[in-house]
Scaffold this active site. Structure first.
Site, short mmCIF file in Angstrom:
data_model
loop_
_atom_site.label_atom_id
_atom_site.label_comp_id
_atom_site.label_asym_id
_atom_site.label_seq_id
_atom_site.Cartn_x
_atom_site.Cartn_y
_atom_site.Cartn_z
N TYR A 123 0.78 -1.24 0.00
CA TYR A 123 0.00 0.00 0.00
C TYR A 123 0.81 1.29 0.00
O TYR A 123 0.25 2.37 -0.15
CB TYR A 123 -0.97 -0.02 1.19
N PHE A 409 -10.78 -4.38 10.86
CA PHE A 409 -12.02 -4.20 10.12
C PHE A 409 -11.87 -4.72 8.70
O PHE A 409 -12.68 -4.49 7.85
CB PHE A 409 -12.45 -2.71 10.11
#
Length: 409
Positions: A123, A409
């Site tokens: 990322y 999450f």
């Protein structure tokens, strides 16, 4: 290759999520977990890449509010459920989804995007920097003594089924959120996440338990845990598997830790996600017996540099011009004047000469106060253009408590 990126339709969720499971090894999640994430999925924020009728890429986002230095809760897109099928790697599928997603985040006026990375190497090229870390503990409870703060003996503890205590636990959690950057205010439905306890995922441990800590007639702390019983040649050798623990004051915190480190028939406590500055490490007699390991936690990307930097406060007065590089989100590129202190901040476009040069990735890494700009400069990732500007900005970006993301999450 002809592909189409578009928003998910509710009726497509099962197939879309199935492709996500396949990308992560192909083992289906327990029905309880799958059902929870189906309920939590924001379909209008979930996208897929289709190659004809086949889903070959997935990505989603949750609408969070995250604590930033100073205690404010800023809107943050929680990037999640990202996958690309093995048949379509290295064809630009991930880049296409990330670009589509960040443009959507910007359109929703969310200044931040955050994620936890299955592979951190992925990322950085999209502007995400490591903004917090987490500590993993493996405490040898038979070889560690704990000295709790004064008042711990006055705390009343009681063990209850976790589902019966969810309201009390959420009230405590809501009170601690503002005190630590990186914590997420839980939206309705997210209180179910810490209660997940599929029998097939227990790996020999018993059912999840909850211990409530009461002082002054109110619940002021809790811990959720399970016990894995084991026996060795020397007798009982079980493990306390701690899921989470929160407390509103030192005495309650100490009482909870003392309880967890002295559960009958156990010799070890394990936990995979605590703050790196957890007070426990200063209550124990031997920190080396706590088996502390530190790893990456939250990755953060400013989506709107001006709003992100103006949304937090600063540990020391700062007036600095940042020359920001951001090829992936070019609306951020250029010079920004950041002026702020402990009371508030502004961050506006400027034509003034730059004091520091850095990419948006380094800005994301420093944003919550865990990574110092001076450290990034020593790694060659930040360039000082005005003498003294680095020390000024590095001190200002700091946080009194370590940032921490309490759950994934």
């Amino acid at each position: 290759m002809t592909t189409q990126v578009r928003t998910l339709r509710a009726a497509e969720w099962d197939g879309w999520y199935g492709k996500l499971e396949r990308a992560f090894g192909g083992v289906p999640e327990a029905s309880e977990e799958r059902g929870l994430f189906r309920d939590l999925t924001e379909v209008d924020r979930s996208i897929g890449v289709w190659d004809g009728p086949e889903v070959v890429g997935t990505a989603g986002a949750f609408s969070f509010r995250m604590t930033v230095p100073g205690g404010a809760l800023l809107p943050a897109a929680g990037v999640t459920m990202v996958s690309v099928q093995a048949t379509h790697r290295r064809r630009g599928v991930l880049t296409e989804m990330m670009r589509h997603q960040l443009e959507d985040v910007r359109g929703r006026e969310e200044p931040l995007a955050v994620l936890t990375a299955s592979e951190p190497v992925i990322y950085g090229r999209f502007g995400y920097g490591m903004a917090s870390r987490q500590a993993q503990l493996r405490v040898e409870t038979k070889r560690v003594a704990l000295t709790p703060p004064a008042g711990a003996d006055d705390v009343r503890l009681r063990v209850v089924p976790p589902a019966e205590a969810v309201d009390e636990c959420e009230r405590v959690y809501a009170q601690v959120v503002a005190g630590r950057p990186g914590m997420l205010a839980r939206r309705p439905g997210w209180e179910r996440l810490p209660l997940l306890d599929p029998p097939g995922d227990r790996e020999g441990a018993g059912e999840l338990l909850c211990v409530l800590a009461e002082a002054g007639g109110e619940v002021r702390g809790y811990a959720r845990y399970a016990v894995k019983p084991e026996w060795g040649d020397g007798g009982p050798d079980g493990t306390v598997r701690l899921r989470d623990i929160e407390a509103l004051d030192p005495a309650v915190r100490g009482a909870l830790w003392r309880y967890l480190l002295s559960v009958d028939l156990t010799s070890t406590l394990v936990n995979h996600n605590r703050p790196v500055d957890d007070p426990l490490l200063h209550m124990v007699s031997d920190v080396r017996r706590c088996g502390v390991r530190v790893r990456d936690g939250l990755f953060l990307r400013p989506v709107e540099v001006g709003a992100a930097l103006a949304g937090r406060t600063y540990a020391a007065p700062v007036d600095v011009v940042l020359d920001v590089e951001d090829a992936f989100c070019p609306w951020n590129a250029g010079r920004w004047r950041l002026s702020g202190d402990a009371k508030g901040a502004s961050c506006e476009r400027t034509t003034d000469a730059a004091d520091l040069a850095l990419s948006v990735r380094e800005l994301g890494a420093a944003y919550l106060g865990d990574t110092r700009l001076s450290t990034l400069a020593a790694a060659g990732r930040v360039t000082e253009l005005r003498p003294g500007a680095l020390a000024e900005a590095s001190a200002a970006f700091g946080s009194d408590v370590a940032p921490w993301l309490p759950h994934g999450f």
